[in-house]
Design an enzyme around this catalytic site. Structure first.
Site, PDB file in Angstrom:
ATOM      1  N   CYS A 155      31.943 -17.996  -0.338  1.00 55.20           N
ATOM      2  CA  CYS A 155      31.477 -19.120   0.472  1.00 55.20           C
ATOM      3  C   CYS A 155      31.604 -20.438  -0.304  1.00 55.20           C
ATOM      4  O   CYS A 155      32.707 -20.941  -0.473  1.00 55.20           O
ATOM      5  CB  CYS A 155      30.059 -18.870   0.968  1.00 55.20           C
ATOM      6  N   HIS A 268      30.591 -13.577   3.704  1.00 48.20           N
ATOM      7  CA  HIS A 268      29.629 -13.065   2.724  1.00 48.20           C
ATOM      8  C   HIS A 268      29.691 -11.539   2.631  1.00 48.20           C
ATOM      9  O   HIS A 268      29.030 -10.848   3.422  1.00 48.20           O
ATOM     10  CB  HIS A 268      28.207 -13.493   3.104  1.00 48.20           C
TER      11      HIS A 268
END
Length: 347
Positions: A155, A268
């Site tokens: 991320c 994620h």
């Protein structure tokens, strides 16, 4: 009349019991098979080219990880426990790399690990950005010197590496991919060998393209056109997957370096198995497999690192020297975080 009904049932029950007993009778003890129980089992010799005690360094992020609910110390930094569990579930131990401790100490700790995770978060400038840049450059140097040293950039971590490599901090555009699960669309004819996906079962790879098995939580992204249009980025990474945000905009979601063991995720991989603060996080068996394969790939890459630091130094700096704080009662954010408010220099 009823006695005639029960007689066949009793006979059937006895017949089934006799079958079970007959099967049980065929189970033989080792002494009955001719196996020499006095002989020691033969274990394969460990591969001398692999490190079976890998350690992953995880860079802490500014703040307490809970918007100040747990600590308002100005020097606080944190690591979500889900990143630690990701590394541990693949078979590695973890050393926290505290971003704001003295650089000399931080980079000595970097010498104790066999791979690095750059986590999600919000910090894109100042000391944190500079530390990420220095760690990245040192990792490239170690790989260029012959050591296999992987990075998982997740991320924010992926966004920072993209900015550093492209030398453009404005290369990302706004995307609407907050708190949502998605599928992954593989680039046509992409070769997944050497990527996180190389050991995924074919059926799971297929489901990744149709089912919502990964968690997204970001406000920015980079389009494939912008990514490929930057020579530095397209030379360093190949795009493996893309995703579509809530407004139909396509963005790059997984990349793999063509030269180094560096993987970038806009999604994620750690959340499916280890975070419960959002009802949007996928927790199906397939989703858990995604997390497990991500963990396995990272640690299998770290095992290729032949860095063997002094055991005492490793033990003194492991994450086990710290206690996680539970913050899941708030119903948002992380379930557990490690908070660092004092530099712990035990090298």
């Amino acid at each position: 009349m009823w006695s005639y009904v029960w007689l066949p049932l009793v006979a059937l029950s006895l017949f089934k019991d006799s079958i079970i007993m007959a099967k049980a009778a065929t189970i033989l003890l080792p002494s009955q098979t001719g196996f020499d129980i006095s002989r020691s089992p033969v274990c394969s010799a460990p591969d001398p080219n692999l490190n079976y005690r890998p350690v992953i360094g995880i860079l802490s992020h500014p703040g307490d990880g809970a918007s100040g609910r747990l600590s308002n110390a100005t020097d606080a930094s944190s690591i979500a426990a889900s990143y630690v569990k990701l590394a541990e579930s693949g078979g590695a131990r973890v050393i926290p790399l505290i971003f704001n401790e003295p650089e000399e100490i931080l980079f000595q700790k970097l010498e104790l690990v066999n791979g690095v995770i750059l986590t999600g978060g919000w910090a894109k400038e100042g000391l944190y950005f500079e530390i990420v840049k220095k760690i990245f450059n040192k990792v490239l140097e170690r790989n260029d010197a012959g050591e296999h040293f992987p990075i998982y950039a997740i991320c924010l971590g992926f966004e920072l590496l993209t900015m550093i490599i492209s030398q453009n901090r404005d290369i990302f555009e706004k995307m609407d991919a907050r708190n949502s699960a998605s599928s992954l669309q593989f680039v046509e004819n992409v070769n997944i060998q050497g990527t996180i996906f190389q050991r995924f079962p074919p059926e799971l790879l297929k489901k990744l393209g149709t089912d919502c098995l990964v968690m997204q939580n970001h406000r920015f992204g980079i389009s494939p056109q912008s990514f490929e249009g930057n020579i530095a980025l397209s030379n360093f990474f190949k795009i493996v997957t893309t995703c579509v945000d809530d407004n139909g905009k396509v963005y790059v979601s997984t990349v793999q370096s063509t030269k180094y063991p560096v993987t970038g995720f806009q999604w994620h991989p750690e959340k499916n198995a280890f975070e419960w603060g959002s009802s949007k996080i996928p927790h199906s068996e397939d989703a858990i497999q995604v997390t497990q394969h991500a963990a396995n790939h990272l640690v299998s890459e770290a095992r290729k690192s032949l860095n063997r630091p002094e055991s005492k130094k490793v033990l003194s700096n492991l994450i086990y020297n710290y206690k996680p704080t539970y913050c899941g009662y708030a119903g948002i954010g992380y379930d557990e975080v490690y908070i660092f408010t004092q530099q712990r220099s035990l090298l």
